[in-house]
Write an enzyme that holds these catalytic residues in place. Structure first.
Site, PDB file in Angstrom:
ATOM      1  CD  GLU A   3      27.084 -14.464  38.345  1.00  0.00           C
ATOM      2  OE1 GLU A   3      26.585 -14.894  37.300  1.00  0.00           O
ATOM      3  OE2 GLU A   3      26.449 -13.790  39.137  1.00  0.00           O
ATOM      4  CB  ALA A 323      25.223 -18.363  34.294  1.00  0.00           C
ATOM      5  CB  ALA A 324      28.852 -14.845  31.736  1.00  0.00           C
ATOM      6  CB  CYS A 325      30.324 -19.220  34.530  1.00  0.00           C
ATOM      7  SG  CYS A 325      28.826 -19.493  35.496  1.00  0.00           S
ATOM      8  CG  HIS A 326      26.513 -22.235  33.077  1.00  0.00           C
ATOM      9  ND1 HIS A 326      25.403 -22.117  33.878  1.00  0.00           N
ATOM     10  CD2 HIS A 326      27.496 -22.710  33.876  1.00  0.00           C
ATOM     11  CE1 HIS A 326      25.700 -22.514  35.105  1.00  0.00           C
ATOM     12  NE2 HIS A 326      26.965 -22.867  35.118  1.00  0.00           N
TER      13      HIS A 326
END
Length: 382
Positions: A3, A323-326
């Protein structure tokens, strides 16, 4: 690292009612209907656990709770489950059981990429090339096979004293959607992430003949489990679940892929029919590039139609802007889209819809209608 987008170096909507019953229905910070009215289309972020996977996890928790290193019955059952899962996962990616090392998830294993750019980046000290197989935001499939062949050519030309360049691909987004075969690709390592293909949140690393043909070293030291590559008593139940999820992929991949492609194409046709070609920009359509069959990254053009604003106003659609991590970047557009040449104001309006195994054409009709109503509402406000 799973990811992590960039250059080289779940709820199913049918389960939404149960989720909101326990956790409330204000997850998007505005009033939304609970129950099945919400339609989940963020399967690149995470997937629900398949009922068959839940079944084998439950059985393992009940009958195989023993330490796999022990010799009493619950431990022997656990050992058998782990070996069977290891073999099943290996066959899913074209390997053998000894090539699989279980991990806690994808992140534990350490943009759109052009082959020539990768080769140009190689230095005399380069020992590893690591590239995601498919981008989680755009769905673009990277030319891993071509890159591997070129890197192997470089290895043949290197001096004997230079390190052999190893090849790793993060297949988190690809497995369960397209065929992934380690030997066809030519890679040494593959990251496998269960919760991307209807399995539990556990991962595995494929290593081509670990410790012999391909080097691999432990991050931690201790009890000697996983052939000394990863100490700690094995998580039997989650390993069983990962094995079952892999089995389902191996048995049904052609069906899954055909369904994803049908729904994604229908979605793209519906968006064009409702909004018109002058108002929709598909951010994943590049000449010569293939994309995942389930992923559609697009922008609805117009002032005040930023992706996050659209999603927070939608009453039915559950999706993401990337992206969920952003997720902490506010309305800043994705650097992945910008690096692909998408204009800033277009990238700011980007939405990522990723469909799943249960997504239907009827779901698409509802979601596109929801987007149309949302855009009309925001344009009136503007």
């Amino acid at each position: 690292m799973a990811e992590k987008s960039g250059p080289p170096i779940i709820l199913d909507h049918n389960l939404w009612g149960n989720f909101t019953h326990h956790y409330g229905s204000d997850l998007d910070h505005h009033d939304v209907p609970d129950g099945p009215d919400r339609i989940y289309m963020d399967y690149n972020a995470t997937t629900p656990v398949d009922p068959e996977v839940i079944g084998v996890v439950t059985d393992a928790l009940t009958d195989a709770w023993g330490n796999p290193s022990s010799n009493y019955l619950p431990g022997l059952k656990a050992r058998d489950i782990i070996y069977h899962s290891r073999d099943t996962i290996a066959r899913m990616v074209g390997g053998k059981a000894a090539d699989i090392i279980f991990t806690s998830g994808g992140t534990e294993v350490t943009a759109r990429v052009e082959v020539e750019d990768v080769i140009a980046a190689i230095r005399p000290t380069t020992c590893l090339v690591s590239i995601m197989l498919a981008n989680n935001e755009t769905g673009i499939i990277m030319p891993i096979k071509d890159i591997c062949q070129r890197v192997k050519d470089v290895n043949k030309q290197r001096a004997a004293s230079a390190p052999r360049i190893l090849l790793h691909t993060d297949a988190a987004q690809a497995i369960g959607k397209i065929r992934v075969d380690a030997h066809e690709l030519g890679v040494d390592y593959i990251t496998i992430v269960g919760h991307k293909f209807y399995g539990p949140r556990i991962g595995a690393l494929f290593v081509n003949d670990p410790g012999t043909t391909t080097p691999v070293y432990p991050l931690l030291f201790g009890g000697g489990q996983e052939r000394n590559f990863r100490p700690g008593t094995e998580n039997t139940a989650m390993i069983a679940g990962l094995g079952k999820a892999a089995e389902l992929v191996s048995l049904n991949l052609a069906e899954y892929e055909a369904h994803f492609l049908d729904i994604r194409c229908y979605l793209e046709q519906k968006l064009l029919a409702v909004f018109g070609k002058d108002k929709i920009h598909f951010n994943s359509h590049f000449s010569g590039s293939d994309i995942l069959p389930n992923t559609c990254n697009f922008s609805i053009l117009g002032r005040g139609l930023q992706g996050r604003r659209v999603l927070s106003t939608c009453r039915r659609l559950l999706a993401s802007v990337g992206a969920a991590c952003h997720s902490d970047r506010g309305d800043q557009p994705s650097h992945i889209l910008l690096s692909c040449g998408i204009p800033y104001d277009v990238a700011t309006n980007a939405l990522r819809i990723s469909v799943g195994r249960s997504t239907s054409r009827e779901d698409v009709d509802i979601v596109v209608e929801d987007l149309r109503d949302t855009v009309e509402q925001l344009e009136r406000m503007n």
